[in-house]
Design an enzyme around this catalytic site. Sequence first.
Site, PDB file in Angstrom:
ATOM      1  N   SER A  10       0.840  -1.204   0.000  1.00 39.60           N
ATOM      2  CA  SER A  10       0.000   0.000   0.000  1.00 39.60           C
ATOM      3  C   SER A  10       0.871   1.249   0.000  1.00 39.60           C
ATOM      4  O   SER A  10       1.985   1.239   0.540  1.00 39.60           O
ATOM      5  CB  SER A  10      -0.894   0.009   1.245  1.00 39.60           C
ATOM      6  OG  SER A  10      -1.593   1.234   1.374  1.00 39.60           O
ATOM      7  N   TYR A  12      -1.629  -0.634  10.510  1.00 38.23           N
ATOM      8  CA  TYR A  12      -1.737  -1.134   9.139  1.00 38.23           C
ATOM      9  C   TYR A  12      -0.573  -0.650   8.284  1.00 38.23           C
ATOM     10  O   TYR A  12       0.061  -1.430   7.562  1.00 38.23           O
ATOM     11  CB  TYR A  12      -3.062  -0.684   8.525  1.00 38.23           C
ATOM     12  CG  TYR A  12      -3.214  -0.987   7.058  1.00 38.23           C
ATOM     13  CD1 TYR A  12      -3.564  -2.266   6.627  1.00 38.23           C
ATOM     14  CD2 TYR A  12      -3.013   0.000   6.092  1.00 38.23           C
ATOM     15  CE1 TYR A  12      -3.711  -2.549   5.280  1.00 38.23           C
ATOM     16  CE2 TYR A  12      -3.155  -0.278   4.751  1.00 38.23           C
ATOM     17  CZ  TYR A  12      -3.503  -1.550   4.348  1.00 38.23           C
ATOM     18  OH  TYR A  12      -3.638  -1.834   3.007  1.00 38.23           O
TER      19      TYR A  12
END
Length: 269
Positions: free
Chosen positions: A145, A158
């Site tokens: 990501s 995350y």
Amino acid sequence: MTLESTTAERRALITGATAGIGAAFARRLAADGWHLVLVARDADRLAAMATELGARHGHDVETLPADLSTDDGCATVEQRLASDNPVHLLVNNAGISLNKPFLRSTAEDEARLLRLNVHAVMRLTLAALRPMTERRDGAVINVSSVAGFGAVMPGSTYSASKAWVTNFSESVGQSARPFGVRVMALCPGYTRTEFHERAGINMSKTPNWMWLRAEDVVGEALRDLRKGKLVSVPAWKYKVAVAGLRHAPRRLLEVVSRDTRGRIGREER
């Protein structure tokens, strides 16, 4: 055999294959003539996806129900990767986020995030690379990501997990390259999938221009893989964002961070 080969014997294994980017990879690769091995927790959704793709494209579609946050789930997929029926492309797509700040989280939830986002990626990449490097053919795409390039979600772990995936993929990719094997981290920005909804994250305030289509993310990822890139960041707007995350002063990033999934409100302090 190379990824560009037109032979009908190419096989891709995709984790988290029933939704979002994983499903987009499955549909794109099936349309391109690949046989598939689809991995997810939900056996019914896996069967439906296999039926859809098999009927549309006429290629083999295997299914492996497995929870990759568990040792048994990882072992199931590792055994498939080590079998005599080779996998030429592994897409490690399965992952989760937590809609809670670290200070209000639990060790169990944080361990599950690390086991799925980090531990499973490590185990399956290692299991895939052993036969690939022996054959001197194959590739691994680890879905990371843009969030991994900076602490853009204050209080969330995350982004830390995705920073590991990107760094790991870039490092391993350099060591696998002399064997004719490619490893690439795919680092998309906000992508329209079930990901945020499943995590209970309200993304209604995110502007439309920031969203990507999963199909476009997959298309750019496969182009970058063919080019031999170690890190793929789809869309020019997120390439600019990554440059900012890498070079902007940390204090500025703290001020402009907009993803609030890990913040603690004043009433919780």
